[in-house]
Design an enzyme around this catalytic site. Sequence first.
Site: not given
Length: 248
Positions: A146-148, A154
């Site tokens: 994941h990222c934000t 992602t």
Amino acid sequence: MTLESNPLTSLQGASNFRDVGGYPTAGGQRVKRGHVFRSDHLAGLTDADVARLQSLGVRHSLDFRGVVEYTATPYAIAGVERVALTIEPTVIARMQALVAQGIVPTTEETVDLMRETYRDFVNRNADTYGRFLKHLLEQPTPQVFHCTAGKDRTGFAAALLLSALGVNRATIEHDYLLTNQLYKRDARLEGQGHPHVMKVLWQVQPEFLQAAFDAVDTQHGGMQDYLHGAIGLSPQDLGELKRMLLEP
């Protein structure tokens, strides 16, 4: 061939969480379900969400967020080891630099910034994406990355993984664009900006991913050469990844 819609595994505290399995490959196989998941950030998970991750057998979270992002929304999930695969959100820095100069980019200029960001994923962040794929190889238990927002860093990671497994680009684009249906924007994470700019930054467009694929094709000789070259996977690694993540 009609594309089978990918099964979604919803969580209350992560809007863009889903299984990357279920997709067909060019060779007639299918990506295994229940092994690799993609998501937006995991800092808002409920107790029920944590129990769900544990029931799925997830043991590692691969976190592409930058230092400031992780510091703002840290998380600790029992039984899940967080692995930092830091890629700083350079498009935000570029946008802030323009704003500091009193420049408000147009929609097309913002799209161009996003295209450049995706070309950077290919050319400047290949080592990090190589570490991502190698971690999947080294750890047989289910993992989530994941990222934000789970859309750009992602999104390219998912595109790279599915490409390595032999999924065609139309299907990869389908998975990529699901973010526009699933991700719930969070103003606390987005910062301030002109609406037309923020709309571009917090959605995905086919042009973004295509910029990455064009860079792979024109600058690296195509996906196979990119995987074996800049990403650093040997033919044996690639074969093992397929063995692990494709149905027999």
